[in-house]
Scaffold this active site. Structure first.
Site, PDB file in Angstrom:
ATOM      1  N   SER A 103       0.796  -1.230   0.000  1.00  0.00           N
ATOM      2  CA  SER A 103       0.000   0.000   0.000  1.00  0.00           C
ATOM      3  C   SER A 103       0.829   1.281   0.000  1.00  0.00           C
ATOM      4  O   SER A 103       0.414   2.264  -0.640  1.00  0.00           O
ATOM      5  CB  SER A 103      -0.979  -0.006   1.186  1.00  0.00           C
ATOM      6  OG  SER A 103      -0.321  -0.259   2.402  1.00  0.00           O
ATOM      7  N   GLU A 121       3.966   2.416  10.729  1.00  0.00           N
ATOM      8  CA  GLU A 121       4.324   1.003  10.872  1.00  0.00           C
ATOM      9  C   GLU A 121       4.943   0.800  12.250  1.00  0.00           C
ATOM     10  O   GLU A 121       5.896   1.490  12.619  1.00  0.00           O
ATOM     11  CB  GLU A 121       5.301   0.568   9.776  1.00  0.00           C
ATOM     12  CG  GLU A 121       5.746  -0.874   9.881  1.00  0.00           C
ATOM     13  CD  GLU A 121       4.578  -1.852   9.993  1.00  0.00           C
ATOM     14  OE1 GLU A 121       4.560  -2.655  10.943  1.00  0.00           O
ATOM     15  OE2 GLU A 121       3.680  -1.816   9.108  1.00  0.00           O
ATOM     16  N   GLY A 146      -0.521   3.021  14.202  1.00  0.00           N
ATOM     17  CA  GLY A 146      -1.235   3.767  13.172  1.00  0.00           C
ATOM     18  C   GLY A 146      -2.592   4.281  13.604  1.00  0.00           C
ATOM     19  O   GLY A 146      -3.004   5.369  13.188  1.00  0.00           O
ATOM     20  N   ASP A 166      -5.725  -1.376   7.626  1.00  0.00           N
ATOM     21  CA  ASP A 166      -5.683  -2.825   7.345  1.00  0.00           C
ATOM     22  C   ASP A 166      -4.702  -3.536   8.279  1.00  0.00           C
ATOM     23  O   ASP A 166      -3.654  -4.006   7.873  1.00  0.00           O
ATOM     24  CB  ASP A 166      -5.337  -3.105   5.877  1.00  0.00           C
ATOM     25  CG  ASP A 166      -3.939  -2.624   5.506  1.00  0.00           C
ATOM     26  OD1 ASP A 166      -3.467  -1.641   6.102  1.00  0.00           O
ATOM     27  OD2 ASP A 166      -3.305  -3.257   4.630  1.00  0.00           O
TER      28      ASP A 166
END
Length: 281
Positions: A103, A121, A146, A166
């Site tokens: 992504s 991250e 995140g 996600d």
């Protein structure tokens, strides 16, 4: 828990579903000149060489991007062929699939001068890989949680917002945490576009996320699911991939449904696609 590394699953059918949806969404958003802030809450490495020992261990890309790549000359849908052509630009040679873009790569490719990208991250090893990727100067990499970072950033300074959430969902609590973060995001940016990926597993924990969002009062939630096989309570592992798009751009559903009609036959006889409005207008 910080054990999850997406390199073991890079390019699988869930990546195809997630990144094609992301690609189609950003393609619509870029039709307007106004600036966009993109936020990726669980960025991963950015670009995954398929030859690494992690990816080769499971070779999940062979049930995902690989059959699409092999048949790319025969595909006709404009969205799917454009997406595969973009993947080709990430390869050292267009005729050979050596890397799968994550992504951060998909979000950074179309960045304009006025746009911003924040990549979060939390896994130290994955963040180190992300730092090694070449990204535009508008992309900022953050070593941290995140969902916490997302809520701290709001409201953003640009007129428009696009968020991708996600996580790995290694913890059951993440389903509710994702719902809470999405609800807060829409409180601060009512017209923001929020994409949420979730796994379809026999335990059906994703209903915690779906039900929480429905109960929140948020409108315009489109649900999209790609099933590799039918659910089996006795089986283990992910049988399907789910995507929620809150405030989807007009026409997104039709373009993705058309693309998925070409994709599902290539993923095997048991694969199928389903989509509906989880919450309408």
């Amino acid at each position: 828990m910080l054990s999850y590394q997406h390199a073991y699953h890079a390019g699988n059918f869930a990546d195809v579903h997630k990144h094609l949806t992301l690609y189609a969404t950003t393609d619509y958003l870029l039709r307007k000149k106004t600036a966009i802030t993109y936020i990726d809450t669980h960025a991963g490495r950015g670009l995954y060489p398929l030859a690494t020992k992690e990816t080769q261990r499971l070779q999940e890309y062979r049930e995902g991007v690989w059959p699409l790549w092999q048949q790319r000359e025969r595909l006709t849908g404009t969205l799917l062929t454009s997406w595969l052509s973009t993947i080709a630009s990430a390869q050292s040679a267009n005729h050979e699939l050596t890397h799968y873009p994550g992504s951060p790569w998909w979000l950074s490719q179309p960045l304009r001068k006025q746009d911003r990208l924040r990549l979060y991250e939390l896994h130290p090893g994955e963040h180190q890989h992300l730092n090694a990727q070449a990204l535009p100067m508008q992309a900022q990499r953050v070593y941290g949680d995140g969902l916490v970072g997302l809520t701290a950033m709001l409201p953003v300074t640009t007129p428009r917002l696009c968020v991708l959430i996600d996580p790995s969902y290694e913890r059951k609590a993440e389903y509710q945490e994702v719902a809470d973060a999405a609800i807060y995001t829409l409180e601060k940016a009512r017209h923001g576009v929020v994409l949420i990926w979730y796994p379809l597993l026999p335990a059906d924990h994703h209903h915690v996320l779906l039900d929480a969002l429905k109960a929140s009062g948020i409108r315009k939630i489109w649900r999209s699911e790609l099933l590799l096989r039918e659910p089996d309570a006795q089986a283990h592992g992910m049988y399907g991939s789910g995507m929620l798009v809150i405030n989807p751009p007009w026409g997104l559903e039709e373009r993705l449904t058309t693309a998925m009609a070409e994709i599902t036959p290539l993923l095997g006889a048991t694969s199928r696609y389903q989509a509906d409005w989880w919450v309408g207008e």
